[in-house]
Motif scaffolding. Sequence first.
Motif, PDB file in Angstrom:
ATOM      1  N   TRP A 135       0.806  -1.208   0.000  1.00 32.32           N
ATOM      2  CA  TRP A 135       0.000   0.000   0.000  1.00 32.32           C
ATOM      3  C   TRP A 135       0.848   1.271   0.000  1.00 32.32           C
ATOM      4  CZ3 TRP A 135      -5.282   0.121  -0.488  1.00 32.32           C
ATOM      5  CH2 TRP A 135      -5.916  -1.114  -0.455  1.00 32.32           C
ATOM      6  N   GLY A 136       2.161   1.143  -0.208  1.00 28.70           N
ATOM      7  CA  GLY A 136       3.045   2.305  -0.234  1.00 28.70           C
ATOM      8  C   GLY A 136       3.147   2.887  -1.634  1.00 28.70           C
ATOM      9  N   LEU A 137       2.934   4.169  -1.760  1.00 35.65           N
ATOM     10  CA  LEU A 137       2.941   4.817  -3.067  1.00 35.65           C
ATOM     11  C   LEU A 137       4.301   4.727  -3.774  1.00 35.65           C
ATOM     12  CD1 LEU A 137       1.416   6.394  -5.231  1.00 35.65           C
ATOM     13  CD2 LEU A 137       1.949   8.485  -3.969  1.00 35.65           C
ATOM     14  N   PRO A 138       5.423   5.032  -3.116  1.00 34.50           N
ATOM     15  CA  PRO A 138       6.706   4.973  -3.830  1.00 34.50           C
ATOM     16  C   PRO A 138       7.010   3.594  -4.425  1.00 34.50           C
ATOM     17  CG  PRO A 138       6.970   6.173  -1.780  1.00 34.50           C
ATOM     18  CD  PRO A 138       5.598   5.555  -1.751  1.00 34.50           C
ATOM     19  N   SER A 139       6.799   2.553  -3.665  1.00 33.58           N
ATOM     20  CA  SER A 139       7.099   1.205  -4.168  1.00 33.58           C
ATOM     21  C   SER A 139       6.123   0.787  -5.265  1.00 33.58           C
ATOM     22  CB  SER A 139       7.102   0.188  -3.032  1.00 33.58           C
ATOM     23  OG  SER A 139       5.887   0.226  -2.324  1.00 33.58           O
ATOM     24  N   GLN A 140       4.875   1.216  -5.174  1.00 37.17           N
ATOM     25  CA  GLN A 140       3.901   0.888  -6.219  1.00 37.17           C
ATOM     26  C   GLN A 140       4.225   1.590  -7.530  1.00 37.17           C
ATOM     27  OE1 GLN A 140      -0.300   0.513  -5.335  1.00 37.17           O
ATOM     28  NE2 GLN A 140       0.223   0.951  -3.212  1.00 37.17           N
ATOM     29  N   LEU A 141       4.687   2.830  -7.453  1.00 37.07           N
ATOM     30  CA  LEU A 141       5.093   3.526  -8.671  1.00 37.07           C
ATOM     31  C   LEU A 141       6.242   2.784  -9.346  1.00 37.07           C
ATOM     32  CD1 LEU A 141       4.828   7.238  -7.497  1.00 37.07           C
ATOM     33  CD2 LEU A 141       3.423   6.110  -9.232  1.00 37.07           C
ATOM     34  N   PHE A 142       7.172   2.274  -8.553  1.00 36.90           N
ATOM     35  CA  PHE A 142       8.284   1.498  -9.107  1.00 36.90           C
ATOM     36  C   PHE A 142       7.769   0.221  -9.782  1.00 36.90           C
ATOM     37  CE2 PHE A 142      11.453  -1.877  -8.707  1.00 36.90           C
ATOM     38  CZ  PHE A 142      12.465  -1.334  -9.484  1.00 36.90           C
ATOM     39  N   VAL A 143       6.867  -0.487  -9.117  1.00 35.36           N
ATOM     40  CA  VAL A 143       6.290  -1.716  -9.684  1.00 35.36           C
ATOM     41  C   VAL A 143       5.577  -1.406 -11.004  1.00 35.36           C
ATOM     42  CG1 VAL A 143       4.473  -3.456  -9.342  1.00 35.36           C
ATOM     43  CG2 VAL A 143       6.089  -2.966  -7.507  1.00 35.36           C
ATOM     44  N   PHE A 146      -3.442   3.469  -2.386  1.00 35.28           N
ATOM     45  CA  PHE A 146      -2.339   3.631  -1.442  1.00 35.28           C
ATOM     46  C   PHE A 146      -2.828   4.225  -0.134  1.00 35.28           C
ATOM     47  CE2 PHE A 146      -2.715   7.724  -3.393  1.00 35.28           C
ATOM     48  CZ  PHE A 146      -2.307   8.643  -2.439  1.00 35.28           C
ATOM     49  N   VAL A 147      -2.012   4.044   0.885  1.00 35.02           N
ATOM     50  CA  VAL A 147      -2.247   4.647   2.193  1.00 35.02           C
ATOM     51  C   VAL A 147      -1.130   5.660   2.405  1.00 35.02           C
ATOM     52  CG1 VAL A 147      -2.342   4.244   4.675  1.00 35.02           C
ATOM     53  CG2 VAL A 147      -3.385   2.606   3.121  1.00 35.02           C
ATOM     54  N   ALA A 148      -1.495   6.901   2.679  1.00 41.20           N
ATOM     55  CA  ALA A 148      -0.493   7.946   2.904  1.00 41.20           C
ATOM     56  C   ALA A 148       0.300   7.654   4.168  1.00 41.20           C
ATOM     57  CB  ALA A 148      -1.169   9.302   3.003  1.00 41.20           C
ATOM     58  N   ASN A 149       1.575   7.925   4.112  1.00 44.53           N
ATOM     59  CA  ASN A 149       2.451   7.753   5.265  1.00 44.53           C
ATOM     60  C   ASN A 149       2.369   9.019   6.103  1.00 44.53           C
ATOM     61  OD1 ASN A 149       4.405   7.270   7.125  1.00 44.53           O
ATOM     62  ND2 ASN A 149       6.035   6.842   5.662  1.00 44.53           N
ATOM     63  N   THR A 150       1.636   8.963   7.205  1.00 40.63           N
ATOM     64  CA  THR A 150       1.429  10.143   8.040  1.00 40.63           C
ATOM     65  C   THR A 150       2.536  10.331   9.069  1.00 40.63           C
ATOM     66  OG1 THR A 150       0.058   8.853   9.561  1.00 40.63           O
ATOM     67  CG2 THR A 150      -1.077  10.028   7.780  1.00 40.63           C
ATOM     68  N   GLU A 151       3.487   9.425   9.110  1.00 36.09           N
ATOM     69  CA  GLU A 151       4.573   9.508  10.087  1.00 36.09           C
ATOM     70  C   GLU A 151       5.774  10.294   9.575  1.00 36.09           C
ATOM     71  OE1 GLU A 151       5.404   5.532  11.344  1.00 36.09           O
ATOM     72  OE2 GLU A 151       3.313   5.167  11.852  1.00 36.09           O
ATOM     73  N   SER A 165       7.206  13.986   7.446  1.00 33.66           N
ATOM     74  CA  SER A 165       6.808  15.356   7.146  1.00 33.66           C
ATOM     75  C   SER A 165       6.772  15.608   5.643  1.00 33.66           C
ATOM     76  CB  SER A 165       7.759  16.342   7.821  1.00 33.66           C
ATOM     77  OG  SER A 165       9.075  16.132   7.344  1.00 33.66           O
ATOM     78  N   GLY A 166       7.246  14.672   4.892  1.00 39.67           N
ATOM     79  CA  GLY A 166       7.213  14.797   3.437  1.00 39.67           C
ATOM     80  C   GLY A 166       7.705  13.498   2.816  1.00 39.67           C
ATOM     81  N   SER A 167       6.921  12.922   1.987  1.00 41.48           N
ATOM     82  CA  SER A 167       7.350  11.703   1.314  1.00 41.48           C
ATOM     83  C   SER A 167       6.539  11.542   0.046  1.00 41.48           C
ATOM     84  CB  SER A 167       7.158  10.470   2.207  1.00 41.48           C
ATOM     85  OG  SER A 167       5.783  10.222   2.405  1.00 41.48           O
ATOM     86  N   GLY A 168       6.928  10.608  -0.743  1.00 40.17           N
ATOM     87  CA  GLY A 168       6.198  10.358  -1.968  1.00 40.17           C
ATOM     88  C   GLY A 168       7.083   9.597  -2.926  1.00 40.17           C
ATOM     89  N   PHE A 173      -4.750   6.793 -11.982  1.00 36.40           N
ATOM     90  CA  PHE A 173      -5.581   7.288 -10.902  1.00 36.40           C
ATOM     91  C   PHE A 173      -4.849   7.026  -9.589  1.00 36.40           C
ATOM     92  CE2 PHE A 173      -9.954   6.356 -13.104  1.00 36.40           C
ATOM     93  CZ  PHE A 173      -9.642   7.226 -14.102  1.00 36.40           C
ATOM     94  N   PHE A 174      -4.943   7.945  -8.648  1.00 37.92           N
ATOM     95  CA  PHE A 174      -4.379   7.768  -7.327  1.00 37.92           C
ATOM     96  C   PHE A 174      -5.542   7.740  -6.330  1.00 37.92           C
ATOM     97  CE2 PHE A 174      -1.100   9.733  -9.869  1.00 37.92           C
ATOM     98  CZ  PHE A 174       0.027   9.012  -9.528  1.00 37.92           C
ATOM     99  N   SER A 175      -5.766   6.558  -5.747  1.00 35.28           N
ATOM    100  CA  SER A 175      -6.872   6.371  -4.808  1.00 35.28           C
ATOM    101  C   SER A 175      -6.309   6.211  -3.397  1.00 35.28           C
ATOM    102  CB  SER A 175      -7.683   5.129  -5.187  1.00 35.28           C
ATOM    103  OG  SER A 175      -8.231   5.276  -6.483  1.00 35.28           O
ATOM    104  N   GLU A 176      -6.488   7.250  -2.582  1.00 40.95           N
ATOM    105  CA  GLU A 176      -5.959   7.221  -1.229  1.00 40.95           C
ATOM    106  C   GLU A 176      -6.982   6.595  -0.284  1.00 40.95           C
ATOM    107  OE1 GLU A 176      -3.901  10.234   2.033  1.00 40.95           O
ATOM    108  OE2 GLU A 176      -4.803  11.052   0.225  1.00 40.95           O
ATOM    109  N   TYR A 177      -6.493   5.701   0.556  1.00 38.37           N
ATOM    110  CA  TYR A 177      -7.338   4.994   1.518  1.00 38.37           C
ATOM    111  C   TYR A 177      -6.890   5.353   2.934  1.00 38.37           C
ATOM    112  CZ  TYR A 177      -9.215   2.177  -2.249  1.00 38.37           C
ATOM    113  OH  TYR A 177      -9.856   1.767  -3.391  1.00 38.37           O
ATOM    114  N   PRO A 178      -7.818   5.312   3.888  1.00 36.00           N
ATOM    115  CA  PRO A 178      -7.434   5.613   5.278  1.00 36.00           C
ATOM    116  C   PRO A 178      -6.607   4.463   5.859  1.00 36.00           C
ATOM    117  CG  PRO A 178      -9.731   4.939   5.179  1.00 36.00           C
ATOM    118  CD  PRO A 178      -9.229   5.005   3.750  1.00 36.00           C
ATOM    119  N   ARG A 179      -5.830   4.794   6.849  1.00 36.43           N
ATOM    120  CA  ARG A 179      -5.028   3.809   7.575  1.00 36.43           C
ATOM    121  C   ARG A 179      -5.906   2.842   8.293  1.00 36.43           C
ATOM    122  NH1 ARG A 179       0.370   3.505   8.280  1.00 36.43           N
ATOM    123  NH2 ARG A 179       1.278   5.313   7.361  1.00 36.43           N
TER     124      ARG A 179
END
Length: 88
Positions: free
Chosen positions: A22-30, A53-58, A60-63, A82-88
């Motif tokens: 569910w991590g955006l950076p690794s999914q973009l690589f895949v 994906f689930v945003a990494n709230t831990e 201060s900046g990532s992607g 499409f980027f579909s963000e889901y809650p933790r």
Amino acid sequence: MPINIYIKKTAEEVAYLADDDWGLPSQLFVLEVWLDENQTLLKPNDYVADIGFVANTETSGSGGSFSCKAMKIASALGVEIFFSEYPR
């Protein structure tokens, strides 16, 4: 969900990638790797690559990033992302 690739008009599934990731950076690589490996197997069409994906709230900046090469392949094939963000 993670990456569901399908034909927009018919919803016909083309591929399902990164099932438990569910991590955006690794999914973009895949997705980049998949596009590179499958670009000659796909005919241009109206595709959707829906990244769940689930945003990494831990942090201060990532992607993630999506390379120019991958953008060119996606564009040539007609892949809309499409980027579909889901809650933790």
